[in-house]
Write a protein that holds these residues in place. Sequence first.
Motif, mmCIF file in Angstrom:
data_model
loop_
_atom_site.group_PDB
_atom_site.id
_atom_site.type_symbol
_atom_site.label_atom_id
_atom_site.label_comp_id
_atom_site.label_asym_id
_atom_site.label_seq_id
_atom_site.Cartn_x
_atom_site.Cartn_y
_atom_site.Cartn_z
ATOM 1 N N GLY A 1 46.560 -8.455 25.424
ATOM 2 C CA GLY A 1 46.874 -7.126 24.926
ATOM 3 C C GLY A 1 45.642 -6.472 24.338
ATOM 4 N N ARG A 2 45.753 -5.217 24.028
ATOM 5 C CA ARG A 2 44.655 -4.467 23.442
ATOM 6 C C ARG A 2 44.328 -5.048 22.055
ATOM 7 N NH1 ARG A 2 42.425 0.612 24.327
ATOM 8 N NH2 ARG A 2 41.615 1.578 22.438
ATOM 9 N N CYS A 3 43.062 -5.159 21.767
ATOM 10 C CA CYS A 3 42.620 -5.698 20.480
ATOM 11 C C CYS A 3 43.070 -4.754 19.367
ATOM 12 C CB CYS A 3 41.099 -5.837 20.456
ATOM 13 S SG CYS A 3 40.477 -6.459 18.890
ATOM 14 N N SER A 4 43.819 -5.285 18.402
ATOM 15 C CA SER A 4 44.302 -4.457 17.306
ATOM 16 C C SER A 4 43.454 -4.620 16.050
ATOM 17 C CB SER A 4 45.758 -4.800 16.994
ATOM 18 O OG SER A 4 45.846 -6.153 16.600
ATOM 19 N N ASP A 5 42.454 -5.518 16.091
ATOM 20 C CA ASP A 5 41.575 -5.692 14.935
ATOM 21 C C ASP A 5 40.704 -4.457 14.771
ATOM 22 O OD1 ASP A 5 42.461 -8.245 14.295
ATOM 23 O OD2 ASP A 5 41.067 -9.178 15.707
ATOM 24 N N ARG A 6 40.439 -4.121 13.523
ATOM 25 C CA ARG A 6 39.632 -2.946 13.237
ATOM 26 C C ARG A 6 38.149 -3.307 13.334
ATOM 27 N NH1 ARG A 6 39.733 1.380 8.386
ATOM 28 N NH2 ARG A 6 37.694 2.160 8.906
ATOM 29 N N LEU A 7 37.434 -2.589 14.157
ATOM 30 C CA LEU A 7 36.006 -2.814 14.318
ATOM 31 C C LEU A 7 35.264 -2.126 13.183
ATOM 32 C CD1 LEU A 7 35.706 -2.214 18.157
ATOM 33 C CD2 LEU A 7 35.852 -4.386 16.949
ATOM 34 N N ALA B 1 23.886 -7.749 10.064
ATOM 35 C CA ALA B 1 25.094 -7.951 10.867
ATOM 36 C C ALA B 1 24.759 -7.906 12.358
ATOM 37 C CB ALA B 1 26.147 -6.899 10.525
ATOM 38 N N ALA B 2 23.843 -7.034 12.741
ATOM 39 C CA ALA B 2 23.436 -6.968 14.151
ATOM 40 C C ALA B 2 22.771 -8.280 14.571
ATOM 41 C CB ALA B 2 22.487 -5.787 14.377
ATOM 42 N N ILE B 3 21.950 -8.838 13.697
ATOM 43 C CA ILE B 3 21.307 -10.122 13.994
ATOM 44 C C ILE B 3 22.356 -11.223 14.089
ATOM 45 C CG2 ILE B 3 19.786 -11.907 13.027
ATOM 46 C CD1 ILE B 3 18.073 -9.543 11.945
ATOM 47 N N GLU B 4 23.338 -11.197 13.173
ATOM 48 C CA GLU B 4 24.412 -12.195 13.213
ATOM 49 C C GLU B 4 25.162 -12.102 14.542
ATOM 50 O OE1 GLU B 4 28.347 -13.662 10.721
ATOM 51 O OE2 GLU B 4 27.334 -11.839 10.114
ATOM 52 N N TYR B 5 25.436 -10.887 15.009
ATOM 53 C CA TYR B 5 26.122 -10.710 16.292
ATOM 54 C C TYR B 5 25.289 -11.298 17.430
ATOM 55 C CZ TYR B 5 28.210 -8.742 20.425
ATOM 56 O OH TYR B 5 28.771 -8.615 21.666
ATOM 57 N N GLU B 6 23.982 -11.017 17.426
ATOM 58 C CA GLU B 6 23.124 -11.551 18.487
ATOM 59 C C GLU B 6 23.087 -13.077 18.460
ATOM 60 O OE1 GLU B 6 19.327 -9.628 18.041
ATOM 61 O OE2 GLU B 6 19.873 -8.102 19.509
ATOM 62 N N GLN B 7 23.102 -13.669 17.265
ATOM 63 C CA GLN B 7 23.028 -15.120 17.151
ATOM 64 C C GLN B 7 24.341 -15.795 17.538
ATOM 65 O OE1 GLN B 7 21.753 -15.533 13.090
ATOM 66 N NE2 GLN B 7 19.596 -15.466 13.638
ATOM 67 N N ARG C 1 30.917 -14.914 18.039
ATOM 68 C CA ARG C 1 32.175 -15.422 17.483
ATOM 69 C C ARG C 1 32.147 -15.416 15.946
ATOM 70 N NH1 ARG C 1 37.214 -17.345 19.273
ATOM 71 N NH2 ARG C 1 38.248 -17.966 17.372
ATOM 72 N N LYS C 2 31.029 -15.868 15.380
ATOM 73 C CA LYS C 2 30.894 -15.859 13.924
ATOM 74 C C LYS C 2 30.963 -14.421 13.399
ATOM 75 C CE LYS C 2 27.804 -17.117 10.172
ATOM 76 N NZ LYS C 2 26.470 -17.562 9.812
ATOM 77 N N PHE C 3 30.300 -13.502 14.105
ATOM 78 C CA PHE C 3 30.350 -12.092 13.720
ATOM 79 C C PHE C 3 31.796 -11.610 13.722
ATOM 80 C CE2 PHE C 3 30.697 -7.669 14.994
ATOM 81 C CZ PHE C 3 29.921 -7.035 14.037
ATOM 82 N N TYR C 4 32.531 -11.926 14.772
ATOM 83 C CA TYR C 4 33.930 -11.504 14.860
ATOM 84 C C TYR C 4 34.744 -12.068 13.701
ATOM 85 C CZ TYR C 4 38.770 -11.180 16.222
ATOM 86 O OH TYR C 4 40.116 -10.930 16.198
ATOM 87 N N GLU C 5 34.594 -13.368 13.471
ATOM 88 C CA GLU C 5 35.408 -14.023 12.441
ATOM 89 C C GLU C 5 35.078 -13.516 11.039
ATOM 90 O OE1 GLU C 5 37.988 -15.713 13.047
ATOM 91 O OE2 GLU C 5 37.716 -16.383 15.084
ATOM 92 N N ARG D 1 38.620 -13.837 8.776
ATOM 93 C CA ARG D 1 39.102 -15.206 8.579
ATOM 94 C C ARG D 1 38.055 -16.112 7.956
ATOM 95 N NH1 ARG D 1 42.472 -15.459 14.122
ATOM 96 N NH2 ARG D 1 40.515 -14.653 14.895
ATOM 97 N N ILE D 2 36.782 -15.707 8.038
ATOM 98 C CA ILE D 2 35.723 -16.498 7.429
ATOM 99 C C ILE D 2 35.272 -15.778 6.168
ATOM 100 C CG2 ILE D 2 33.333 -17.266 7.638
ATOM 101 C CD1 ILE D 2 33.779 -17.679 10.585
ATOM 102 N N VAL D 3 35.307 -16.474 5.063
ATOM 103 C CA VAL D 3 34.781 -15.946 3.807
ATOM 104 C C VAL D 3 33.465 -16.664 3.547
ATOM 105 C CG1 VAL D 3 35.157 -15.746 1.319
ATOM 106 C CG2 VAL D 3 37.073 -15.466 2.891
#
Length: 175
Positions: free
Chosen positions: A26-32, A40-46, A49-53, A59-61
Motif C-alpha cells: 500500500g501507499r506509504c503513510s509515514d510522514r516524510l 541526516a543526508a549523510i545518514e541516509y547515504e550511509q 534503513r537507519k535513516f527511515y527508522e 522506532r529508533i531513539v
Amino acid sequence: EGATSGQRSRRQGPFGTRPNANPSLGRCSDRLPNSLSPSAAIEYEQCPRKFYESKISGRIVFQATEATTKGNLAHHAFEKILNVSASQRTPERAVSFIRPYWDVIRHTEEQEYVNNLPSSAIARMLRETEEVVRNWFRMENPKEMNPIDTELKIEGTLGSTPMRGIIDRIDSSVL
C-alpha cells in the motif's frame, strides 16, 4: 509465449519465479521530513534503513553515550559563555553551566543509558567535560571573541531537496 528457454530463465531469474516475493504494498503513510540537515543526508547515504527508522518511523531513539553526552555538555557551556559579557568569560564561569545542564537532560529518553551508569562513571564524565571546557580556554580567548550570532539556523536547497542546518557561531572580523 514465443520466448526461448534462455529468455525465460533471464526473466524468471536463476531460481525460477517467486510469485509472493514482491507483494503489492500500500501507499506509504509515514510522514516524510519536510527537509534534511547535512547530517541526516549523510545518514541516509550511509544507511537508508537507519535513516527511515530514526527520522521517519521514529522506532529508533538515539541513545547517547558518554562521549556524545560530554560533547553535548561542552557545546552547551561554549554556547552559554558567549552569551555573557566578555569580562565574565572565564573558565570557571563556563564550567558552571555543565552540571545544571546535566540535571536538565539526564532524565530524557536519549540519556537513559548514560543516566543509568554508576554514579562514579557519571562523576568522571562530568569532571572530564569540565576539563575539556577549561582546555578550550588554553586554545582560545573567548574574551576577545565578538560573535555576531550563535546557533544560526540556515535553510537552502540541494537540487530540489530542502536542507536545514545550524551554524554554531559567526564571528565578526576586523580586517
